[in-house]
Write a protein that holds these residues in place. Structure first.
Motif, PDB file in Angstrom:
ATOM      1  N   GLY A 150       0.806  -1.211   0.000  1.00  0.00           N
ATOM      2  CA  GLY A 150       0.000   0.000   0.000  1.00  0.00           C
ATOM      3  C   GLY A 150       0.835   1.254   0.000  1.00  0.00           C
ATOM      4  N   LEU A 151       1.855   1.294   0.840  1.00  0.00           N
ATOM      5  CA  LEU A 151       2.715   2.466   0.918  1.00  0.00           C
ATOM      6  C   LEU A 151       3.425   2.707  -0.398  1.00  0.00           C
ATOM      7  N   ARG A 152       3.896   1.652  -1.024  1.00  0.00           N
ATOM      8  CA  ARG A 152       4.626   1.777  -2.284  1.00  0.00           C
ATOM      9  C   ARG A 152       3.746   2.382  -3.378  1.00  0.00           C
ATOM     10  N   VAL A 153       2.456   2.018  -3.397  1.00  0.00           N
ATOM     11  CA  VAL A 153       1.552   2.538  -4.424  1.00  0.00           C
ATOM     12  C   VAL A 153       1.492   4.062  -4.367  1.00  0.00           C
ATOM     13  N   GLY A 154       1.315   4.622  -3.187  1.00  0.00           N
ATOM     14  CA  GLY A 154       1.221   6.069  -3.062  1.00  0.00           C
ATOM     15  C   GLY A 154       2.501   6.776  -3.432  1.00  0.00           C
ATOM     16  N   ILE A 155       3.627   6.228  -2.986  1.00  0.00           N
ATOM     17  CA  ILE A 155       4.913   6.864  -3.266  1.00  0.00           C
ATOM     18  C   ILE A 155       5.239   6.804  -4.748  1.00  0.00           C
ATOM     19  N   VAL A 156       5.043   5.650  -5.360  1.00  0.00           N
ATOM     20  CA  VAL A 156       5.322   5.527  -6.789  1.00  0.00           C
ATOM     21  C   VAL A 156       4.393   6.423  -7.602  1.00  0.00           C
ATOM     22  N   VAL A 185       8.003  18.371 -11.821  1.00  0.00           N
ATOM     23  CA  VAL A 185       7.897  19.153 -10.584  1.00  0.00           C
ATOM     24  C   VAL A 185       8.512  18.358  -9.439  1.00  0.00           C
ATOM     25  N   PRO A 186       8.966  19.026  -8.385  1.00  0.00           N
ATOM     26  CA  PRO A 186       9.603  18.320  -7.270  1.00  0.00           C
ATOM     27  C   PRO A 186       8.605  17.476  -6.483  1.00  0.00           C
ATOM     28  N   VAL A 187       9.124  16.363  -5.956  1.00  0.00           N
ATOM     29  CA  VAL A 187       8.331  15.474  -5.110  1.00  0.00           C
ATOM     30  C   VAL A 187       8.966  15.444  -3.723  1.00  0.00           C
ATOM     31  N   HIS A 188       8.175  15.687  -2.711  1.00  0.00           N
ATOM     32  CA  HIS A 188       8.650  15.739  -1.328  1.00  0.00           C
ATOM     33  C   HIS A 188       8.055  14.571  -0.537  1.00  0.00           C
ATOM     34  N   GLY A 189       8.697  14.236   0.562  1.00  0.00           N
ATOM     35  CA  GLY A 189       8.194  13.173   1.421  1.00  0.00           C
ATOM     36  C   GLY A 189       8.096  13.630   2.863  1.00  0.00           C
ATOM     37  N   ILE A 190       7.045  13.211   3.543  1.00  0.00           N
ATOM     38  CA  ILE A 190       6.832  13.555   4.947  1.00  0.00           C
ATOM     39  C   ILE A 190       6.369  12.302   5.679  1.00  0.00           C
ATOM     40  N   CYS A 191       6.857  12.099   6.889  1.00  0.00           N
ATOM     41  CA  CYS A 191       6.434  10.969   7.708  1.00  0.00           C
ATOM     42  C   CYS A 191       4.919  11.043   7.928  1.00  0.00           C
ATOM     43  N   SER A 192       4.228   9.988   7.576  1.00  0.00           N
ATOM     44  CA  SER A 192       2.773   9.974   7.692  1.00  0.00           C
ATOM     45  C   SER A 192       2.313  10.090   9.146  1.00  0.00           C
ATOM     46  N   LEU A 193       3.075   9.556  10.078  1.00  0.00           N
ATOM     47  CA  LEU A 193       2.710   9.666  11.487  1.00  0.00           C
ATOM     48  C   LEU A 193       2.702  11.126  11.937  1.00  0.00           C
ATOM     49  N   ASP A 194       3.567  11.945  11.328  1.00  0.00           N
ATOM     50  CA  ASP A 194       3.593  13.368  11.674  1.00  0.00           C
ATOM     51  C   ASP A 194       2.263  14.030  11.348  1.00  0.00           C
ATOM     52  N   ALA A 195       1.675  13.640  10.211  1.00  0.00           N
ATOM     53  CA  ALA A 195       0.387  14.218   9.825  1.00  0.00           C
ATOM     54  C   ALA A 195      -0.701  13.825  10.826  1.00  0.00           C
ATOM     55  N   LEU A 196      -0.689  12.577  11.263  1.00  0.00           N
ATOM     56  CA  LEU A 196      -1.669  12.148  12.258  1.00  0.00           C
ATOM     57  C   LEU A 196      -1.498  12.901  13.569  1.00  0.00           C
ATOM     58  N   ALA A 197      -0.249  13.154  13.961  1.00  0.00           N
ATOM     59  CA  ALA A 197       0.005  13.893  15.189  1.00  0.00           C
ATOM     60  C   ALA A 197      -0.538  15.314  15.094  1.00  0.00           C
ATOM     61  N   VAL A 198      -0.356  15.951  13.934  1.00  0.00           N
ATOM     62  CA  VAL A 198      -0.867  17.307  13.739  1.00  0.00           C
ATOM     63  C   VAL A 198      -2.396  17.317  13.804  1.00  0.00           C
ATOM     64  N   GLU A 199      -3.031  16.311  13.222  1.00  0.00           N
ATOM     65  CA  GLU A 199      -4.487  16.235  13.259  1.00  0.00           C
ATOM     66  C   GLU A 199      -4.999  16.046  14.687  1.00  0.00           C
ATOM     67  N   ALA A 200      -4.240  15.316  15.492  1.00  0.00           N
ATOM     68  CA  ALA A 200      -4.673  15.016  16.855  1.00  0.00           C
ATOM     69  C   ALA A 200      -4.302  16.097  17.855  1.00  0.00           C
ATOM     70  N   GLU A 220      14.398  20.459   3.773  1.00  0.00           N
ATOM     71  CA  GLU A 220      14.576  19.264   2.954  1.00  0.00           C
ATOM     72  C   GLU A 220      13.532  18.230   3.356  1.00  0.00           C
ATOM     73  N   MET A 221      12.817  17.707   2.371  1.00  0.00           N
ATOM     74  CA  MET A 221      11.762  16.723   2.627  1.00  0.00           C
ATOM     75  C   MET A 221      11.937  15.557   1.654  1.00  0.00           C
ATOM     76  N   PRO A 222      12.958  14.744   1.855  1.00  0.00           N
ATOM     77  CA  PRO A 222      13.239  13.660   0.891  1.00  0.00           C
ATOM     78  C   PRO A 222      12.176  12.574   0.913  1.00  0.00           C
ATOM     79  N   VAL A 223      12.005  11.928  -0.211  1.00  0.00           N
ATOM     80  CA  VAL A 223      11.118  10.765  -0.302  1.00  0.00           C
ATOM     81  C   VAL A 223      11.910   9.552   0.159  1.00  0.00           C
ATOM     82  N   GLU A 224      11.607   9.078   1.357  1.00  0.00           N
ATOM     83  CA  GLU A 224      12.323   7.949   1.954  1.00  0.00           C
ATOM     84  C   GLU A 224      11.305   6.979   2.552  1.00  0.00           C
ATOM     85  N   PRO A 225      10.871   5.979   1.797  1.00  0.00           N
ATOM     86  CA  PRO A 225       9.855   5.057   2.293  1.00  0.00           C
ATOM     87  C   PRO A 225      10.260   4.411   3.613  1.00  0.00           C
TER      88      PRO A 225
END
Length: 226
Positions: free
Chosen positions: A70-76, A87-102, A204-209
């Motif tokens: 599942g994770l690979r599908v979104g990143i690819v 255009v540039p592609v950035h990566g962010i830890c998904s858990l960080d987004a959940l923390a911000v929402e909470a 810097e927001m590298p794409v790092e699965p």
């Protein structure tokens, strides 16, 4: 700036657009059908905003952690879109987004994010929530205190499991995570917000699965090495 955000790290396959005067989001709950949903969700968001692929200036993908396929599908999907549009592609830890929402539900203090890692395990990380301006409720800042990890819930310290918890961990293991915040899955709109902040700050927001473990499906050569 128009950011296309994609996250497939949790049960929600989620896509969003964020830009000046633009906000569109679409999600589907499906823990297995990531490949079928991402492209239609992108098309739906663009149609809702009355825009086309050429209007996108940046792409952000959730780095996870999440189940391998599942994770690979979104990143690819994000990398292919970015390459096609140049255009540039950035990566962010998904858990960080959940923390911000909470974070607004916590106000101030620590929280835990625990998402479904399958195999009776959770992906998790600990966060602090701080209010930088007591007179401005929107001035909440979340900070990750630990690196993302994968473990059986019972192996986490009791003090950690007792924190207010976001993600599907409390739904799956209510006896071990007794303080659910009710924030279950990543929303791409939050991922886009974090990316916008990072772009404006020149971060810097590298794409790092963040797979954190080997995939369930192994090649013949890999099985021979086990």
């Amino acid at each position: 700036m128009l950011i296309l955000a994609i996250d497939t790290s949790t049960s929600a396959i989620t896509v969003a657009l964020r830009g000046e005067g633009v906000a569109a989001a679409a999600s589907v709950l499906d823990a297995r059908g990531h490949a079928e949903h991402v492209a239609p969700l992108i098309q739906r968001c663009l149609a809702t905003a009355g825009l086309g692929p050429s209007d996108v200036t940046d792409v952000v993908v959730g780095n996870g952690p999440g189940p391998f396929t599942g994770l690979r599908v979104g990143i690819v999907s994000g990398l292919v879109f970015g390459h096609a549009r140049g255009v540039p592609v950035h990566g962010i830890c998904s858990l960080d987004a959940l923390a911000v929402e909470a974070a607004p539900l916590v106000g101030r203090g620590d929280l835990l994010v625990a998402t479904d890692a399958r195999r009776k395990e959770v992906y998790w990380a600990r966060y602090s929530v701080e209010l930088t301006d007591p007179d401005v409720p929107e001035s909440l800042v979340t900070r990750r205190l630990t690196e993302p990890a994968v473990d059986r819930p019972a192996d986490l310290p009791e003090e950690l499991r007792g924190l207010p918890t976001a993600g599907r961990g409390p739904d799956l293991f209510p006896d071990l995570f007794p303080h659910s915040l009710g924030v279950l899955d990543v929303q791409a709109a939050t991922l886009a917000l974090l990316a916008e902040r990072g772009i404006l700050a020149s971060d810097e927001m590298p794409v790092e699965p963040l797979y954190l473990r080997r995939p369930d499906a192994l090649t013949t050569a890999e099985r021979g090495k086990k």
